[in-house]
Every structure is written in C-alpha cells, then in structure tokens.
Design a protein around this motif. Sequence first.
Motif, PDB file in Angstrom:
ATOM      1  N   CYS A 181      -1.782  -2.049  -8.354  1.00 47.82           N
ATOM      2  CA  CYS A 181      -3.072  -2.605  -7.952  1.00 47.82           C
ATOM      3  C   CYS A 181      -3.017  -4.130  -7.899  1.00 47.82           C
ATOM      4  O   CYS A 181      -3.601  -4.745  -7.001  1.00 47.82           O
ATOM      5  CB  CYS A 181      -4.165  -2.148  -8.916  1.00 47.82           C
ATOM      6  SG  CYS A 181      -5.820  -2.652  -8.419  1.00 47.82           S
ATOM      7  N   PHE A 199      -6.694   3.461  -0.703  1.00 48.49           N
ATOM      8  CA  PHE A 199      -6.259   2.937  -1.999  1.00 48.49           C
ATOM      9  C   PHE A 199      -7.459   2.695  -2.906  1.00 48.49           C
ATOM     10  O   PHE A 199      -7.416   3.026  -4.102  1.00 48.49           O
ATOM     11  CB  PHE A 199      -5.477   1.639  -1.798  1.00 48.49           C
ATOM     12  CG  PHE A 199      -5.062   0.988  -3.086  1.00 48.49           C
ATOM     13  CD1 PHE A 199      -3.976   1.451  -3.792  1.00 48.49           C
ATOM     14  CD2 PHE A 199      -5.789  -0.084  -3.601  1.00 48.49           C
ATOM     15  CE1 PHE A 199      -3.595   0.859  -4.988  1.00 48.49           C
ATOM     16  CE2 PHE A 199      -5.425  -0.675  -4.796  1.00 48.49           C
ATOM     17  CZ  PHE A 199      -4.320  -0.205  -5.490  1.00 48.49           C
ATOM     18  N   VAL A 226      -1.365  -5.186  -4.618  1.00 49.42           N
ATOM     19  CA  VAL A 226      -2.294  -5.032  -3.491  1.00 49.42           C
ATOM     20  C   VAL A 226      -3.353  -6.125  -3.538  1.00 49.42           C
ATOM     21  O   VAL A 226      -3.680  -6.753  -2.525  1.00 49.42           O
ATOM     22  CB  VAL A 226      -2.954  -3.640  -3.517  1.00 49.42           C
ATOM     23  CG1 VAL A 226      -4.018  -3.527  -2.422  1.00 49.42           C
ATOM     24  CG2 VAL A 226      -1.903  -2.548  -3.326  1.00 49.42           C
ATOM     25  N   SER A 228      -5.826   2.433   5.225  1.00 52.52           N
ATOM     26  CA  SER A 228      -4.952   2.601   4.065  1.00 52.52           C
ATOM     27  C   SER A 228      -5.522   1.871   2.850  1.00 52.52           C
ATOM     28  O   SER A 228      -5.444   2.372   1.723  1.00 52.52           O
ATOM     29  CB  SER A 228      -3.551   2.067   4.375  1.00 52.52           C
ATOM     30  OG  SER A 228      -2.962   2.787   5.445  1.00 52.52           O
ATOM     31  N   LEU A 229      -6.085   0.699   3.087  1.00 46.60           N
ATOM     32  CA  LEU A 229      -6.712  -0.034   1.989  1.00 46.60           C
ATOM     33  C   LEU A 229      -7.913   0.731   1.454  1.00 46.60           C
ATOM     34  O   LEU A 229      -8.148   0.772   0.243  1.00 46.60           O
ATOM     35  CB  LEU A 229      -7.135  -1.427   2.472  1.00 46.60           C
ATOM     36  CG  LEU A 229      -7.791  -2.345   1.434  1.00 46.60           C
ATOM     37  CD1 LEU A 229      -6.877  -2.554   0.229  1.00 46.60           C
ATOM     38  CD2 LEU A 229      -8.157  -3.684   2.054  1.00 46.60           C
ATOM     39  N   LEU A 233       0.832  -1.207   0.000  1.00 50.05           N
ATOM     40  CA  LEU A 233       0.000   0.000   0.000  1.00 50.05           C
ATOM     41  C   LEU A 233       0.866   1.256   0.000  1.00 50.05           C
ATOM     42  O   LEU A 233       0.515   2.264  -0.608  1.00 50.05           O
ATOM     43  CB  LEU A 233      -0.938  -0.009   1.204  1.00 50.05           C
ATOM     44  CG  LEU A 233      -2.093  -1.017   1.134  1.00 50.05           C
ATOM     45  CD1 LEU A 233      -2.840  -1.082   2.465  1.00 50.05           C
ATOM     46  CD2 LEU A 233      -3.057  -0.670   0.007  1.00 50.05           C
TER      47      LEU A 233
END
Length: 942
Positions: free
Chosen positions: A449, A490, A452, A486-487, A403
């Motif tokens: 991406c 994102f 993640v 944080s996710l 991230l």
Amino acid sequence: MFNKSESSKCSFLEQTKAAREERAQEKKREAAAILLQSHVRGWLTRIRFTKKILDDFDVLLPPEGCVELRPSVQVYQNASRFLFVWKKERDKERFEMLCRYLVSSLESDSVKLSYVGVALNKEYALAWISHMKTILWKCCIYLDDLHPEYPADMCTMLLYLHTLVAFTSTNTWFILKAKHMEVLKSGMNQLCANIMGHLFNKGFYLTLKTLLIRGLGRSKVTLKHVSLSAIITLALRPLVSANFSEKLMTMFLIHILCVPGLILHLQNLAPECVSAIISHEIFGRSLDLLNLEQNTRIVFNVLEGNYALCLLANLIHLAYIQREDALRELYFPSFTFVVTRLLESCQHYVTSKQSNLTHWHPVLGWFAQETDSALMESIPHVRSQLQLLWSSPMVSALLGHVLEEAEPPESSDGVPQAVGGTGLLRRALLEHRGACHSAGRNRLGSAECSKVALVCSLYQTALATLTQLRLEVLTGLCYQDKILFSLWQFICSLGPNCGLKSFLDLLTVNTKCNAPEFQMLILFCDCMTHYVTILDDLEMYEQQKPFRLTDFVVMCSFLNNFLYKAIVGNLFDVKNLNGNQLFQMAHTLLTVLYRRDCRRNYTPDNHWLIKELRVGSFVNDLEKGKKTTQVLLQKMPHIIPHDERVQLFRKYVANEKAVLGLTESACASPQATLITIHRSRIVEDGYRQLAMLPSQALKGVIRVRFINAQGLDEAGIDQDGVFKEFLEETIKRVFDPSLNLFRVTSEERLYPSPTSYMQDNHLQLFEFVGRMLGKAVYEGIVVDVPFASFFLSQLLGQQNQVLYSSMDELPSLDRELYRSLTFIKHHQGDVQELDLTFSVDEDCLGRLVTHELIPGGKAVPVTNENKINYIHLMAHFRMHTQIKDQTAAFIRGFRSIINPEWLSLFSTPEESSLSRSPIYTRRYAPLNHHSLQWHIVRCTFM
C-alpha cells in the motif's frame, strides 16, 4: 636705514626661493620627458616585437590556406610567442589558423610533426601542458561569443569544438597507435584528465551550457548532429575523468542536463549521444545524487524553478527511454522520490494569483520568477517531455507495476441488466461488496500500500504543480491501460466498504491529511471526477467498460459514508473545509456521481440516505447552531429525506418573513401592495406595477383587483386565491411559445428562446418572470412550468462550476444533436472526413448567421485530436452561449426573491419525491397533481 636693509634682505630670499623652485620644476620636466620617452620607446619596441612575432607566425602558419606540417617544436615556440602577444579581436583569424594546424598535426604518427610530440620532450613537457590549457581555454572564450544560428559562427564553433575534442582525449592521437608508444597511453590519458580538470575549474560547463541553450533553446533548433555530438562528448569527459564524483555530477545536472529539451533533441539529432549517456548510467547516478534532500536543495537553489523544471523533464525522458531496464529497478523509491521532490520544489514559485511580482508560465501558470526568451521558445519541447510522465508506457511502468505487485482482487462479475431493476442491482452490489470483503488482503500501512500511495503521491504532486497541464495529466491517468480501474480495485481490497474504517482511523491521527495514503485517495477522486465528467451515457450505462454500474454504486456508498463520518466525528476542520484537499476531492466526486444518478438513476432507492442519521435529532442540532450539522446540510443535503429538506426550506422562508414583518398578521397591514389588473392586459399591467417594486415589497402582501372585460371591478380583493390566479395566468401567458420568450424542446420542456431579442425589453421581461416564479416559490404556490433540466442547472449556477459537463445536459435540449455529437466522439475513422469546423450556422429569420466556437473557428477543422473539445464547445454554445443574457436576467429576478443559499438544499431532479410532497403552506387548496407534469418548486430545486 634699517628698514631699507631689511627690505633688501627679504627681496633676496624671495628670489633665491623662486630660483630653487624653478630648478626643481625643470628637474621634474626632465624626468617626465625621460619617462615619456622610455614609455614611447618601450611601446614602439613592443609594437616592433609584436609585429615580429606576428610576422613570424604568419610566415609559419599563413592565414590564407593550408600549410605542410612543420617540426612541432618550431610550431610550439612560435605559438607560445604568439599567445604571449595575443589579443582577442585582432588575432581571431590567426588563432583559428593555429587551431586548424594543431588538429591536423594529430593525424601524423611522427613524433617530430605531431603537436603531441612536444609533450614527449622533457625540456618542453611541463610548459606544453600549460600551453595547451591556455589554447583550449581561449577556444572556450571564443565559443562564448558565437551564435549557432549564423552559418559563419557555426563553422568557427565546429573548429573550436574539434580542437577541444581532439586535445582532451587520446583517441584521435595517431602518434600513440604505434606499438612502441602504447606504454605512454596511460600517462597521456592522465595528462588529458589534468587538462579537463583545469578547463572545468575555469568554467568549461558554463561555455557548453551557453552553446546548448543558444542552439536548442528556440523553436527551430540550430545545432546539427556534429556540433551537438561534440558538446555532449566534451560534457561527459570531465565526469569520466573524475570517476563521476558527486561534485562533477552536480555540475553536470546544473549546467548540462537542465538544458531545455536536451534529451529530446539528442534522440532526434544525435542518438549515439543518448546511448553514451545510457552507457555511463547518467540516469541512475543522477537519481542517486538527488535522492539526498540536501543535494536536491543545492541543485534547485542554483537552477530555481524554470531550469529545474527542464532538469525534471530530461530525467523523465531518460526514464521513458530506459523504462524496460533501468527504470524497473529505480522506479521505487529513487525515481518516485526524486520526481516528487523536484515537483514540490517548483511549487514554491507557483501561485494562483496574478500580481506585479508574478509572470505567466505556459506549464506552471502564474510563477514568481521571470522566464527568459530562450526558455519560452523551448517550452513546447519541455512540455512534450513532461507528457511522457503520464503516457501509457510510463503510467504502466510506474503505477501499473506497483498495482500488479499488490495484486488487488477482482470485483464481482454481476452486471445489472437494467437500471430500473433495483432488486437485481442490490444483489449485484452485495456480490461486489462480498468479493471485496473476502479477498481484501491489503491494508493501509502495508509495504504494498505504501508503494502504491507514494507513486500516486507523485502524480498528485504533478497535478498540483503543472497547473496548465492538469487536464492532460488526468486524461492520461484515466485512459491508459485501465490504470484507474486497477487503482479502484486496489482501494476495494483495503477492507470492508473499501477500507472505510482504516481511512477514518488514519484521519484520526493524520488530521492534516498529508499522509501518502490520502494522496492516493485524492488522486483517485480527482481522476475519477474527470473520468465521469467526460463519460457519456453509452459508455456508462450500456458498455460499462471497465467500470460497471455496481462499481459506481459501491463508490458512492464509500464516499457518502466516509465524508459523513469524518464530519460528524470532527475529523475534518469544519472551519477550513475549502482548504482541505482530501475533503474537496472526495466531495467533488461524490457530487458528480450524485448529479449523474439524479439525471439517470443507477442506484437503489434511498441509496443516498444515511441510515444511522435521525432526522429529528439532526433538525434539533441544526436549530441549536451545531457547526457539523450545518456543514452536512450545506455540503451533503442529500443524506436526509427530501421531504425534510422541504420543511427546512419552508422554515427558512417563515423565519425571513418574521424578520421582515411579513407574517400572517401582516395581511391586513396598510403596507400591503395593491395592484389593478385588466383581464385583457394581465402581463402588461403586472409588469408595469410589479417590475420596479423593491424585492422586500414583493416578498410582502400583494393584493390584486381584477378589472373585467366591461371595465368593472371583479368581486374579491385578497392576497390568496386572487393573487394565486394572477400568478397562474401571468406565468401561463409569458411561457406561451407564441410570445417568443420561451421555446419548447421535443419533450415539451421550456427554455429561453435564443431569438427573444426581437421582443421589446425582452431582458426586463425575463427578470420580471424570474421574480414572479420566485414569488410563487416564496409563497408555496404550485404552478405548472415544465422547464428543461439544462436550464434549471443554470438557474442553480451549476454551469459555472469547473466539473459541469454540457454534454451531460444536452439531451434535455436536443436529443438529435446529442446523438450526432456522440457519433462524432465514437467515430472510429478520420473525423476530418466529416468536413466540420469549429463554427455553427444558425437560421435567423431566413438569414444564415455563422457563430464561431473559438476565435477563427471557421478555419479550424475538427480532427480526431480536437473532437472532444468540439463536442463540448458545441453543447455549451447551444445551451449557454445562445441564451446567456436571457438566463442571467431570469436568474437575477428569481434570486432577488429566493436566497441562493436555500437552493443548495436541493439538486436535480428529485422528481418523484417532489411530486409526492408539494410545497405549499397557508390556505391554498391543492391542485390536481396528476394534471401537472412539473411545478415551480420542483423546477427550482433541480
């Protein structure tokens, strides 16, 4: 004369034959006697020979004690003869003595005395190598029978391990430390490698695995530092000798690294072994091997599910230890792929149902493989290793790292000061969305991406596989260094409205929803649902860290539109929504957020409505039986205005009445039920005449005749005003707290009384009351019943749902208790100082009764580790356990009239719209709404 001659001849021939056969038998007996004598003589000779050899051996190496070093060749010759007649049980002590002598001889630097010196003699060199292979393998044979938990066996085990360690490496050979002997070291190392190869081919790793499992596969470890260090040293030597070949590494994984809790025990008992494993780069080499799917399949097929899980746990532990160095380089893709693949392999044995072919596993749940006792005892160790995967350092090293690489944009700094300020909330929402739009540089399918998404897929696979650790995984992801936030940032960076169009486009081409990007979204929804469920009002509305109310508003908008557009666009298989994990997780989170907003508003007005939806067309499609429209109404009824849902409800009632023949024309039907009610006994007479009436009859016309105080019939017998009056009077009396069927909260809201059992037939009365309220809703009659919201949630069956939070509903029952439990949750000190246990005391008519929240709860103290469990159990007890029988009876009566599927149109509490849109049809005059706090339909559809 002729006959007599012939007879004599025959007799002679028979005698001759008999004599011949007797001589043959005699020869056989003689041969057998000779053979028997030879065997006996041989046996006696062998006994004498064996005795001579054993006597010579005992003279050379007496069993009773230490001996001085003898010429190595002499010892070798005696030992060779001894091994020729060796028997396992008989010669156990002699073999032990031989091993002690051989090990002690290595401390001599004399070629004549050191046993290795025999190998330097050309006459005996080759035979000595074979001789040592035999001795070392016999050590393994004896080791197979030893049990480390027995002290005597432990001493013997150490001796054999010492022998194996001493003769498989030149490090302890004093004879090679002289300068003139250094030239031989290379050849001797090759000799040791040859011996190790022989032992490996014979099954050396199986012996080591047996010892490790016997010593470590138990609740109390029996292996000590020395023995454990020796075993790991021996296990690593074949790898080093073979330069870590693929075959040797595979066997090492299958036999050594799969031992339950191995790395954990090494770290505690023999940390130098962990250092050796790290120095030999076992972690990286294991990942390189398992990165090939074929190798993973081979390893897993040998280990099956149980020990494959132990292998995974040891790899995770190694990753945790090396998270600052090796893992930084190997976390993606090696570690991510290997862990995900091993978890997926374990899923093949996991099942959701119990059967004759399944067994209970403390980590995996119902498992299609039996678990042995050693593994069961060591499960706590394996579990503690698996927990490292979602510990703060590991989550930061895996998900946090990717991230950070993706660098999602920060959201708006605007924070609404008050929930009620919808204008300010809208501005904050626009600012938040503007930040996401302007800074959204990430996109689905990009390298960042994909990273993640694949790491998220790892954790999502862990949730699906480790079913008994699910809550631990979710909690670890939700509360570790703001990883969940944080996710979320994102996801916000993926484009307008959190990449809504991108996700929908991906869903178009990936209808099975198995793309890693969907796994990322599923993981977020799963974790966020858990997070919101245990989030209290102070954390959500006041502290707002790390998630702010604007984040929740944006989240609701994204989920609402994503699910709506996906269903309308037929991107989901509407016939199998229950089997679609993406839909289930997104819908569950949306439902949790919606209920939270209904209980305490944080979104702008009409936020949940879909602006592009045309109600008229929606209703027309519904009447035509269009499947997508039916699914939307069932799963997301909040997307259409409440008034329209009210009209749909009334239409459902009208349709059922038409089917049952209970339309307006039925009022004059002779099938109508006539009841006689005395003014002084309204509840008693109503219960007696209506309680046992079939549901279909109760849904029909009920005609009421009142008898006044003088015993005379009152004027008017009809199903309209008089029946309405009967319902209102009945409900008014049964809800009177003095009757002790219901109690009131501090906010004057009704809920079933926990002590209603003192009333005769109290459960039958609750069922009767439920039927009466159901009849009122069915007929559209407005009545004044201010139920507590927690009771209404139970009426809708929400308390049986997995994500139902008793703490969320507790303020509607007891705000003081809610504040007390919240204090416990946020208490910074030691909760155990509060002297609480998992029990609650209740005053029942002056008698103190103690209820245990868990079995033996009176003896279980509340600690910082279990306080969250305590507060939820306490709230559940107060709102559900105490009144479960009363609630069940009430619901049974209510749902005998009202179809539970109709209630799915509504949810808590929709107060303002309901108060503006009362549900009543037919010819009933409106009541004064300003005098009503609640009415029965609002109470029902919360």
